[in-house]
Design a protein around this motif. Structure first.
Motif, PDB file in Angstrom:
ATOM      1  N   LEU A 106      -2.150  14.718  21.410  1.00 22.49           N
ATOM      2  CA  LEU A 106      -2.440  15.923  20.627  1.00 22.49           C
ATOM      3  C   LEU A 106      -2.799  15.603  19.175  1.00 22.49           C
ATOM      4  N   PHE A 107      -1.935  14.845  18.507  1.00 20.44           N
ATOM      5  CA  PHE A 107      -2.150  14.521  17.097  1.00 20.44           C
ATOM      6  C   PHE A 107      -1.277  13.329  16.734  1.00 20.44           C
ATOM      7  N   THR A 108      -1.444  12.823  15.537  1.00 19.20           N
ATOM      8  CA  THR A 108      -0.589  11.735  15.053  1.00 19.20           C
ATOM      9  C   THR A 108       0.214  12.244  13.861  1.00 19.20           C
ATOM     10  N   VAL A 109       1.367  11.644  13.679  1.00 20.48           N
ATOM     11  CA  VAL A 109       2.210  12.016  12.544  1.00 20.48           C
ATOM     12  C   VAL A 109       2.613  10.766  11.772  1.00 20.48           C
ATOM     13  N   THR A 110       2.956  10.986  10.519  1.00 19.52           N
ATOM     14  CA  THR A 110       3.496   9.935   9.651  1.00 19.52           C
ATOM     15  C   THR A 110       4.756  10.494   9.006  1.00 19.52           C
ATOM     16  N   PRO A 111       5.520   9.647   8.329  1.00 15.64           N
ATOM     17  CA  PRO A 111       6.642  10.196   7.563  1.00 15.64           C
ATOM     18  C   PRO A 111       6.166  11.260   6.581  1.00 15.64           C
ATOM     19  N   VAL A 164       1.468  15.768   9.706  1.00 17.06           N
ATOM     20  CA  VAL A 164       0.340  15.556  10.621  1.00 17.06           C
ATOM     21  C   VAL A 164      -0.733  14.749   9.895  1.00 17.06           C
ATOM     22  N   ALA A 165      -1.082  13.592  10.484  1.00 17.81           N
ATOM     23  CA  ALA A 165      -2.065  12.710   9.852  1.00 17.81           C
ATOM     24  C   ALA A 165      -3.455  12.869  10.444  1.00 17.81           C
ATOM     25  N   SER A 166      -3.536  13.141  11.740  1.00 18.12           N
ATOM     26  CA  SER A 166      -4.836  13.335  12.386  1.00 18.12           C
ATOM     27  C   SER A 166      -4.632  14.188  13.624  1.00 18.12           C
ATOM     28  N   VAL A 167      -5.717  14.813  14.084  1.00 16.81           N
ATOM     29  CA  VAL A 167      -5.668  15.679  15.274  1.00 16.81           C
ATOM     30  C   VAL A 167      -6.700  15.177  16.267  1.00 16.81           C
ATOM     31  N   GLN A 168      -6.251  14.864  17.502  1.00 19.82           N
ATOM     32  CA  GLN A 168      -7.155  14.365  18.536  1.00 19.82           C
ATOM     33  C   GLN A 168      -7.560  15.457  19.537  1.00 19.82           C
ATOM     34  N   THR A 225       0.843  -1.190   0.000  1.00 17.55           N
ATOM     35  CA  THR A 225       0.000   0.000   0.000  1.00 17.55           C
ATOM     36  C   THR A 225       0.880   1.242   0.000  1.00 17.55           C
ATOM     37  N   LEU A 226       0.638   2.105  -0.960  1.00 19.57           N
ATOM     38  CA  LEU A 226       1.340   3.389  -1.005  1.00 19.57           C
ATOM     39  C   LEU A 226       0.573   4.394  -0.173  1.00 19.57           C
ATOM     40  N   GLY A 227       1.270   5.084   0.695  1.00 18.43           N
ATOM     41  CA  GLY A 227       0.656   6.102   1.535  1.00 18.43           C
ATOM     42  C   GLY A 227       1.738   6.828   2.299  1.00 18.43           C
ATOM     43  N   PHE A 228       1.382   7.323   3.467  1.00 14.03           N
ATOM     44  CA  PHE A 228       2.353   8.040   4.291  1.00 14.03           C
ATOM     45  C   PHE A 228       2.846   7.206   5.470  1.00 14.03           C
ATOM     46  N   GLY A 229       2.537   5.915   5.465  1.00 18.13           N
ATOM     47  CA  GLY A 229       3.052   5.032   6.501  1.00 18.13           C
ATOM     48  C   GLY A 229       2.194   5.020   7.752  1.00 18.13           C
ATOM     49  N   ALA A 230       2.686   4.300   8.748  1.00 20.44           N
ATOM     50  CA  ALA A 230       1.948   4.141   9.997  1.00 20.44           C
ATOM     51  C   ALA A 230       1.907   5.455  10.787  1.00 20.44           C
ATOM     52  N   GLY A 282       0.564  23.398  30.799  1.00 23.55           N
ATOM     53  CA  GLY A 282      -0.090  24.465  30.071  1.00 23.55           C
ATOM     54  C   GLY A 282      -1.309  23.979  29.328  1.00 23.55           C
ATOM     55  N   THR A 283      -1.949  24.905  28.625  1.00 30.05           N
ATOM     56  CA  THR A 283      -3.179  24.631  27.891  1.00 30.05           C
ATOM     57  C   THR A 283      -2.941  24.831  26.393  1.00 30.05           C
ATOM     58  N   ILE A 284      -3.450  23.880  25.613  1.00 29.89           N
ATOM     59  CA  ILE A 284      -3.325  23.981  24.156  1.00 29.89           C
ATOM     60  C   ILE A 284      -4.193  25.140  23.661  1.00 29.89           C
ATOM     61  N   THR A 285      -3.577  26.050  22.924  1.00 27.63           N
ATOM     62  CA  THR A 285      -4.328  27.189  22.379  1.00 27.63           C
ATOM     63  C   THR A 285      -4.402  27.175  20.853  1.00 27.63           C
ATOM     64  N   LYS A 286      -3.562  26.370  20.213  1.00 30.17           N
ATOM     65  CA  LYS A 286      -3.625  26.263  18.744  1.00 30.17           C
ATOM     66  C   LYS A 286      -3.005  24.937  18.331  1.00 30.17           C
ATOM     67  N   LEU A 287      -3.648  24.283  17.358  1.00 24.54           N
ATOM     68  CA  LEU A 287      -3.197  22.969  16.893  1.00 24.54           C
ATOM     69  C   LEU A 287      -2.926  23.006  15.391  1.00 24.54           C
ATOM     70  N   PRO A 288      -2.115  22.061  14.891  1.00 23.58           N
ATOM     71  CA  PRO A 288      -1.858  22.024  13.448  1.00 23.58           C
ATOM     72  C   PRO A 288      -3.043  21.462  12.686  1.00 23.58           C
ATOM     73  N   ALA A 289      -3.034  21.640  11.382  1.00 22.48           N
ATOM     74  CA  ALA A 289      -4.050  21.058  10.515  1.00 22.48           C
ATOM     75  C   ALA A 289      -3.514  19.763   9.921  1.00 22.48           C
ATOM     76  N   ILE A 290      -4.437  18.879   9.551  1.00 20.54           N
ATOM     77  CA  ILE A 290      -4.030  17.634   8.903  1.00 20.54           C
ATOM     78  C   ILE A 290      -3.278  17.979   7.613  1.00 20.54           C
ATOM     79  N   GLY A 291      -2.141  17.364   7.446  1.00 20.53           N
ATOM     80  CA  GLY A 291      -1.323  17.630   6.268  1.00 20.53           C
ATOM     81  C   GLY A 291      -0.191  18.605   6.514  1.00 20.53           C
ATOM     82  N   ASP A 292      -0.233  19.322   7.655  1.00 27.35           N
ATOM     83  CA  ASP A 292       0.876  20.222   7.981  1.00 27.35           C
ATOM     84  C   ASP A 292       2.158  19.409   8.177  1.00 27.35           C
ATOM     85  N   VAL A 293       3.273  20.005   7.766  1.00 32.81           N
ATOM     86  CA  VAL A 293       4.567  19.323   7.846  1.00 32.81           C
ATOM     87  C   VAL A 293       5.420  19.973   8.926  1.00 32.81           C
TER      88      VAL A 293
END
Length: 353
Positions: free
Chosen positions: A205-210, A190-194, A63-68, A78-89
Motif C-alpha cells: 500500500l505505502f511505505t512509512v518512516t519514523p 507516510v513516505a511514499s504511496v504505491q 544523512t539527516l532525514g526520516f530514516g529508512a 476488500g478493496t482500497i477506497t482511500k489512501l494517505p498522502a505523503i507526509g501524513d502521520v
C-alpha cells in the motif's frame, strides 16, 4: 690707543669668546642622541594548572532525514477506497486508509492482529496490544497482566472496544477482526504511496518512516568502538551548529566472506535530543561527532608548558626557573593531562612564547 682702552677691548673680546664657546657647548649637548636605557629582563608567559575534562572526538558523515522506508501491506479482504498522502502521520486510533469505504485505524504495538477477537477468555499478545491502545485512548479495560501472552479478552475489554468503535464511527460490534486495524510498532510518517484506489488490500500500500527526523550513518565494525544504544553524540548541521543527540539503534553486520571483519559496516541511527533543533531541515548531510576517549576531573595544562627532559620524560617550569617533573596522560585540543608530586590545581607554570 691709550692703555685703558686696550684693556677694555681685550675684556670685551674675551667675554664674546666665552659666550660663543658656551653656546657651542650647549648646542652640542642639545643635539646629542639620548643615552639608551639598560635592557630590562625578558618577561615570561605563564599558565595555571587547572582541573577539567578532556575528550577526543571523531566525525563521521551521516544523512539527516526520516530514516529508512518500510513497506506496509494490508490484511484481511476488500478493496482500497482511500489512501494517505505523503507526509501524513499515523496517529493512535485514527484511520490511515479505507477499505470498502470503512476506515482502518492505527494501533501501536509489537504484535499484529492475527485472528478475530470475539470470544471472552481469548488470551495472547494481540489482546495485549488492543488493551494497551484502548487504555491509552482513555477506556477502562480492566487489569492487564505483565505477561503479554496472558492478556485476556474479557467482557470489559469488549465493552471498551464497543465504546471506542461508536466514537470512531465504526460498527459497534465489540469484536475485532483481521484487517479492521493496522498495527504499527511505532509512530510513523507516510513516505511514499504505491497502491491506488481499487487495489486489493493485500497489495503493497505505502511505505512509512519514523515520524521524527533521524540521522543515519554507516560505520565500519572496526571503527565503531563503544557505539551502542544510548551513547551521547553531537550532530553538526550544515550551518555548523551542533545539537546534542543519542544513538538509538546499531545493527551489527554479519562477517563478510570476502574480506576482514573490520570492512563490514554497521547501520547506526541517531536521534536529536530536541526535535526542534532540526525541524527546519527535511534532508541534509551532517557530521556526527563521537567521543572516542575522555577523562573527567583531571589536572590539565597547555601542551606548550611541557619541557622534554634530556634523560626522558617531561617537566613543568615554575616562574622561579625550577623544573617540576610530571607524568603525562591524555592529550586533547592542545591540552594535556599531568600528574606528579607537587603538581596541584592553581600551580603557575611557564609556557613557551
Amino acid at each position: 690707543m691709550p692703555k685703558s682702552r686696550r684693556r677694555t677691548a681685550v675684556i670685551a673680546i674675551s667675554v664674546l669668546v666665552a659666550v660663543a664657546i658656551a653656546g657651542a657647548v650647549a648646542l652640542i649637548f642639545l643635539n646629542r642622541p639620548p643615552v639608551a636605557a639598560p635592557p630590562s629582563a625578558p618577561s615570561v608567559k605563564t599558565a595555571t594548572v587547572r582541573k577539567g575534562d578532556l575528550s577526543n572526538t571523531r566525525s563521521i558523515p551521516g544523512t539527516l532525514g526520516f530514516g529508512a522506508q518500510r513497506p506496509i501491506k494490508g490484511t484481511g479482504a476488500g478493496t482500497i477506497t482511500k489512501l494517505p498522502a505523503i507526509g501524513d502521520v499515523a496517529k493512535m486510533g485514527k484511520p490511515l486508509y479505507w477499505v470498502d469505504d470503512r476506515p482502518v485505524p492505527v494501533f501501536f504495538g509489537a504484535t499484529p492482529l492475527f485472528r478475530k477477537l470475539e470470544a471472552p477468555g481469548t488470551k495472547g499478545s494481540d489482546v495485549a496490544v488492543v488493551m494497551d491502545n484502548l487504555a491509552q485512548l482513555g477506556y477502562q479495560v480492566g487489569r492487564r497482566p505483565n505477561d503479554d501472552t496472558k492478556a485476556e479478552f474479557t467482557t470489559t475489554v469488549s465493552d471498551a472496544l464497543k465504546r471506542w468503535q461508536k466514537k470512531s464511527g465504526l460498527a459497534e460490534t465489540g469484536t475485532l477482526d483481521v484487517g479492521q486495524i493496522l498495527v504499527l510498532d511505532a509512530p510513523a510518517r507516510v513516505a511514499s504511496v504505491q497502491a491506488q484506489p481499487g487495489s486489493t488490500v493485500t497489495e503493497a500500500l505505502f511505505t512509512v518512516t519514523p515520524e521524527a527526523r533521524v540521522v543515519t550513518l554507516s560505520v565500519g565494525v572496526g571503527d565503531a568502538g563503544a557505539l551502542k544504544a544510548g551513547t551521547p553524540v553531537a550532530v553538526a548541521r550544515p550551518d555548523a551548529k551542533e545539537v546534542p543527540a543519542k544513538v538509538t539503534t546499531v545493527s551489527h553486520a554479519a562477517p563478510s566472506e570476502n574480506g576482514p571483519s573490520n570492512q563490514q559496516k554497521l547501520d547506526v541511527v541517531v536521534v536529536p535530543d530536541n526535535p526542534a533543533d532540526v525541524a527546519d531541515l527535511d534532508s541534509a548531510p551532517v557530521q556526527v561527532k563521537i567521543i572516542t576517549e575522555s577523562r573527567t576531573g583531571v589536572l590539565v595544562v597547555p601542551v606548550e608548558a611541557l619541557i622534554a627532559l634530556r634523560e626522558g620524560g617531561y617537566a613543568l617550569q615554575l616562574p622561579s626557573g625550577q623544573l617540576q617533573a610530571v607524568q603525562t596522560g591524555m592529550y586533547a585540543q592542545n591540552k594535556v593531562e599531568v600528574t606528579g608530586a607537587g603538581v596541584t590545581e592553581g600551580l603557575e607554570v611557564v609556557i613557551a612564547s
